[in-house]
Write a protein that holds these residues in place. Structure first.
Motif, PDB file in Angstrom:
ATOM      1  N   LEU A  14      77.689  -4.152 -12.226  1.00 47.18           N
ATOM      2  CA  LEU A  14      76.351  -4.200 -12.817  1.00 47.18           C
ATOM      3  C   LEU A  14      76.478  -4.180 -14.339  1.00 47.18           C
ATOM      4  N   PRO A  15      76.043  -5.227 -15.015  1.00 45.08           N
ATOM      5  CA  PRO A  15      76.323  -5.327 -16.452  1.00 45.08           C
ATOM      6  C   PRO A  15      75.346  -4.559 -17.326  1.00 45.08           C
ATOM      7  N   VAL A  16      75.861  -4.086 -18.460  1.00 45.35           N
ATOM      8  CA  VAL A  16      75.034  -3.694 -19.599  1.00 45.35           C
ATOM      9  C   VAL A  16      75.272  -4.737 -20.686  1.00 45.35           C
ATOM     10  N   ASN A  17      74.318  -4.855 -21.594  1.00 43.76           N
ATOM     11  CA  ASN A  17      74.400  -5.868 -22.659  1.00 43.76           C
ATOM     12  C   ASN A  17      74.595  -7.263 -22.070  1.00 43.76           C
ATOM     13  N   GLY A  18      73.873  -7.520 -20.981  1.00 48.69           N
ATOM     14  CA  GLY A  18      74.061  -8.766 -20.252  1.00 48.69           C
ATOM     15  C   GLY A  18      73.688 -10.008 -21.026  1.00 48.69           C
ATOM     16  N   ASP A  19      72.840  -9.889 -22.043  1.00 52.16           N
ATOM     17  CA  ASP A  19      72.420 -11.075 -22.802  1.00 52.16           C
ATOM     18  C   ASP A  19      73.272 -11.313 -24.043  1.00 52.16           C
ATOM     19  N   ARG A  20      74.347 -10.515 -24.225  1.00 48.55           N
ATOM     20  CA  ARG A  20      75.187 -10.674 -25.411  1.00 48.55           C
ATOM     21  C   ARG A  20      75.973 -11.985 -25.352  1.00 48.55           C
ATOM     22  N   ARG A  21      76.065 -12.644 -26.502  1.00 47.87           N
ATOM     23  CA  ARG A  21      76.877 -13.844 -26.634  1.00 47.87           C
ATOM     24  C   ARG A  21      77.946 -13.586 -27.691  1.00 47.87           C
ATOM     25  N   PRO A  22      79.204 -13.960 -27.437  1.00 49.85           N
ATOM     26  CA  PRO A  22      80.269 -13.710 -28.410  1.00 49.85           C
ATOM     27  C   PRO A  22      79.988 -14.428 -29.723  1.00 49.85           C
ATOM     28  N   PRO A  23      80.370 -13.832 -30.847  1.00 48.12           N
ATOM     29  CA  PRO A  23      80.172 -14.488 -32.141  1.00 48.12           C
ATOM     30  C   PRO A  23      81.223 -15.569 -32.373  1.00 48.12           C
TER      31      PRO A  23
END
Length: 227
Positions: free
Chosen positions: A41-50
């Motif tokens: 189950l993810p946290v920060n699921g909407d994060r995209r790598p820089p």
């Protein structure tokens, strides 16, 4: 006492031993299942790598996971904490990266790999303890094939990660020898338990930084499958 009474008591003892074993097995099954589910189950699921940032690494030796970070980056300087003179061989202090892990003192000091595991250390870790350590190793930059997985962080994310790690180290920490000439252990803050394992700490650190990772990562695999 008659033979019949001895046999009766033995049957009762075996019956209760079987119930206890079944109960322990069920608890272990539930714990493993919950850990695997929590790790998916993810946290920060909407994060995209820089596109650019600070390159860190997540590592595992099959027992403990940890984080490998540059000694100096994005305004963070670890050289005041991990000094070359803390090492059995200070020459390793010239390496540009540090690895950090957190765990229960007895288990950490005595269990570098599963081959080193002893019942006393495993029991102490399972019961839980407020006696914890941060493990710090001086390393060259990891190369492909070393087993460390790269993670690119924004400078602000890296500073949050560094703040989490720094907060895990005790003030004026007592030091312990490491596994080899390049590492050392430092007295830490926090309580180790079956819920907050060394691997859960790694997941918490990454989540605090803003990285996409599992909500609860008690096992090495539940950390590493994200990277």
């Amino acid at each position: 006492m008659t033979t019949e009474n001895v046999g009766s008591r033995l049957r009762v003892a075996l019956k209760w031993a079987g119930r206890v074993a079944a109960g322990v097995g069920m608890l272990l099954f539930v714990y493993i299942a919950a850990g695997l589910i929590g790790g998916t189950l993810p946290v920060n699921g909407d994060r995209r790598p820089p596109a650019r940032g600070v390159l860190v690494f997540v590592e595992s030796n099959g027992v403990h996971t940890g984080l490998i970070v540059p000694k100096v980056a994005a305004g963070v300087d670890w050289r005041d904490l991990a000094l070359p003179e803390h090492l059995a061989d200070p020459r390793y202090g010239a390496y540009p990266y540090l690895s950090f892990g957190w765990g229960e003192r007895a288990f950490y000091l005595e269990t570098a790999t599963w081959a080193d595991a002893r019942p006393r250390a495993i029991l102490a870790a399972a019961v839980g303890s407020g006696d914890t350590l941060v493990h710090v190793g001086h390393l060259p930059r990891p190369r492909p094939g070393d087993g460390a997985r790269p993670v690119l962080l924004r400078p602000a994310e890296y500073r949050r990660l560094a703040a989490f790690i720094r907060a895990s180290v005790a003030d004026r920490p007592r030091r312990y020898p490491g596994y080899g000439p390049y590492d050392a252990f430092y007295q830490a803050r926090g309580r180790y338990s079956a819920r907050r394992t060394c691997n859960a700490w790694t997941g918490e650190a990454l989540a605090h930084a803003g990285v996409r990772v599992g909500r609860w990562t008690p096992f090495p695999v539940t950390v590493m499958w994200w990277f």
